[in-house]
Design an enzyme around this catalytic site. Structure first.
Site, PDB file in Angstrom:
ATOM      1  N   LYS A   1       0.822  -1.215   0.000  1.00 51.38           N
ATOM      2  CA  LYS A   1       0.000   0.000   0.000  1.00 51.38           C
ATOM      3  C   LYS A   1       0.857   1.267   0.000  1.00 51.38           C
ATOM      4  O   LYS A   1       2.059   1.224   0.250  1.00 51.38           O
ATOM      5  CB  LYS A   1      -0.993  -0.049   1.164  1.00 51.38           C
ATOM      6  CG  LYS A   1      -2.103  -1.069   0.839  1.00 51.38           C
ATOM      7  CD  LYS A   1      -3.309  -0.975   1.708  1.00 51.38           C
ATOM      8  CE  LYS A   1      -4.372  -1.963   1.195  1.00 51.38           C
ATOM      9  NZ  LYS A   1      -5.516  -2.095   2.077  1.00 51.38           N
TER      10      LYS A   1
ATOM     11  N   ARG B   1      -3.567  -9.995   4.949  1.00 44.18           N
ATOM     12  CA  ARG B   1      -3.931 -10.142   3.524  1.00 44.18           C
ATOM     13  C   ARG B   1      -2.759  -9.628   2.694  1.00 44.18           C
ATOM     14  O   ARG B   1      -2.421  -8.451   2.777  1.00 44.18           O
ATOM     15  CB  ARG B   1      -5.196  -9.327   3.252  1.00 44.18           C
ATOM     16  CG  ARG B   1      -5.697  -9.375   1.828  1.00 44.18           C
ATOM     17  CD  ARG B   1      -6.915  -8.472   1.676  1.00 44.18           C
ATOM     18  NE  ARG B   1      -7.454  -8.509   0.337  1.00 44.18           N
ATOM     19  CZ  ARG B   1      -6.997  -7.774  -0.672  1.00 44.18           C
ATOM     20  NH1 ARG B   1      -6.003  -6.937  -0.485  1.00 44.18           N
ATOM     21  NH2 ARG B   1      -7.546  -7.872  -1.863  1.00 44.18           N
TER      22      ARG B   1
HETATM   23  N1  HH2 Z   1      -7.481  -3.864   0.670  1.00 41.97           N
HETATM   24  C1  HH2 Z   1      -7.767  -4.003  -0.640  1.00 41.97           C
HETATM   25  C2  HH2 Z   1      -8.766  -4.883  -1.069  1.00 41.97           C
HETATM   26  N2  HH2 Z   1      -9.437  -5.640  -0.170  1.00 41.97           N
HETATM   27  N3  HH2 Z   1      -9.834  -6.298   2.059  1.00 41.97           N
HETATM   28  C3  HH2 Z   1      -9.575  -6.168   3.367  1.00 41.97           C
HETATM   29  N4  HH2 Z   1     -10.243  -6.922   4.264  1.00 41.97           N
HETATM   30  N5  HH2 Z   1      -8.615  -5.305   3.840  1.00 41.97           N
HETATM   31  C4  HH2 Z   1      -7.906  -4.515   2.995  1.00 41.97           C
HETATM   32  O1  HH2 Z   1      -7.062  -3.722   3.464  1.00 41.97           O
HETATM   33  C5  HH2 Z   1      -8.156  -4.616   1.585  1.00 41.97           C
HETATM   34  C6  HH2 Z   1      -9.155  -5.529   1.145  1.00 41.97           C
HETATM   35  C7  HH2 Z   1      -7.010  -3.200  -1.651  1.00 41.97           C
HETATM   36  O2  HH2 Z   1      -5.940  -3.910  -2.158  1.00 41.97           O
HETATM   37  P1  HH2 Z   1      -5.931  -4.723  -3.551  1.00 41.97           P
HETATM   38  O3  HH2 Z   1      -6.949  -5.807  -3.580  1.00 41.97           O
HETATM   39  O4  HH2 Z   1      -4.571  -5.199  -3.785  1.00 41.97           O
HETATM   40  O5  HH2 Z   1      -6.241  -3.627  -4.648  1.00 41.97           O
HETATM   41  P2  HH2 Z   1      -7.525  -3.296  -5.490  1.00 41.97           P
HETATM   42  O6  HH2 Z   1      -8.642  -2.933  -4.559  1.00 41.97           O
HETATM   43  O7  HH2 Z   1      -7.090  -2.155  -6.366  1.00 41.97           O
HETATM   44  O8  HH2 Z   1      -7.888  -4.536  -6.265  1.00 41.97           O
END
Ligand code: HH2
Length: 261
Positions: free
Chosen positions: A200, A235
């Site tokens: 992040k 995660r």
């Molecule tokens: N962060 C993201 C997505 N899902 N779920 C939980 N429980 N906690 C988090 O911090 C969280 C999450 C964002 O990251 P990512 O999936 O890598 O990116 P994107 O939303 O652009 O797909």
């Protein structure tokens, strides 16, 4: 013991790993690679939550996620990262056992389907949440909101509820640091704590690294510290590096980590 949730984004536009897979075979190969590296859960996501991401229709999100959940559920614990009731329902019917819900609205669905539920804190909505996040006492406000949300879900009959501070979701750099420095305030509520900090932007700021997939070392260090504090679930995108970081941290301290010998 801290569980490792491996991120499987089947989206063209996720902030760090969007558009990585040409087809279903490649997606499943990456899931199995994460499991071999030590992931306990695979988190399937069909819509990016990053600010400015293109919204996805229910039909498209179902098309992206259900076949993957079906193919993986026989092999491992699967969570579905969605804010849509129909997607959560279809994926749980296809074998997912956890609804990872960044909107914190699907507790009724989780209760009806007998699924676990991750309740994440977010100030605002993804499109504008990073414009001007504001808090008085960020740690107390996030904690109190999550406890009320988790208590509501448990009283509705959700079997297992994780609380997640929502790093980067309506939080500035200092808010993220405060929440992670004081993660014990969430842990001491007694609810299992999940945290997503992998790659992040606060890690990019701390390490002067603008490219998300190059934030692996910082992410692994942060995950090891969170595990040491007693977080139940991290995660992550980079499973092998995270498992290694947690193992070394465990050997040098008294923390309990997944797979620790
Ligand atoms: N962060 C993201 C997505 N899902 N779920 C939980 N429980 N906690 C988090 O911090 C969280 C999450 C964002 O990251 P990512 O999936 O890598 O990116 P994107 O939303 O652009 O797909």
């Amino acid at each position: 013991m801290t569980s490792i949730m491996g991120v499987l984004n089947v989206t063209p536009d996720s902030f760090s790993d969007g558009g990585n897979y040409p087809d279903l075979t490649a997606v499943l190969a990456h899931a199995h690679e994460m499991l071999a590296e030590g992931a306990d859960i695979v988190d399937v996501g069909g819509e990016s939550t990053r600010p400015g991401a293109t919204p996805v229709s229910v039909a498209e999100e179902l098309r992206r996620t259900v076949p993957i959940v079906e193919a993986l559920a026989a092999h491992c614990t699967v969570s579905i990262d969605t804010t849509k009731e129909r997607v959560a329902t279809a994926c749980v019917r296809a074998g997912a056992s956890i609804i990872n819900d960044v909107s914190s609205c699907l507790d009724g669905v989780a209760a009806d389907l007998g699924a676990g539920w991750i309740a994440m804190h977010m100030q605002g909505v993804p499109l504008t949440m990073q414009a001007q996040p504001r808090y008085g006492d960020v740690v107390a406000e996030v904690r109190d909101h999550l406890v009320a949300t988790a208590d509501r879900a448990l009283s509705r009959g959700v079997a297992k509820v994780w609380i997640d501070p929502g790093i980067g979701f309506g939080k500035g750099f200092e808010h993220n640091l405060e929440l992670l420095r004081h993660i014990d305030e969430l842990i001491s509520t007694g609810h299992p704590v999940a945290v997503g900090l992998s790659r992040k932007s606060f890690i990019g700021t701390l390490t002067d690294q603008p490219v998300p997939h190059k934030r692996v070392t910082g992410s692994a260090v942060a995950a090891a510290l969170a595990a040491g504090a007693g977080v139940d679930l991290v995660r992550v995108h980079d499973v092998r590096e995270t498992v290694e970081a947690l193992r070394v941290a465990a050997a040098l301290s008294t923390i309990r980590v997944v797979g620790s010998q």
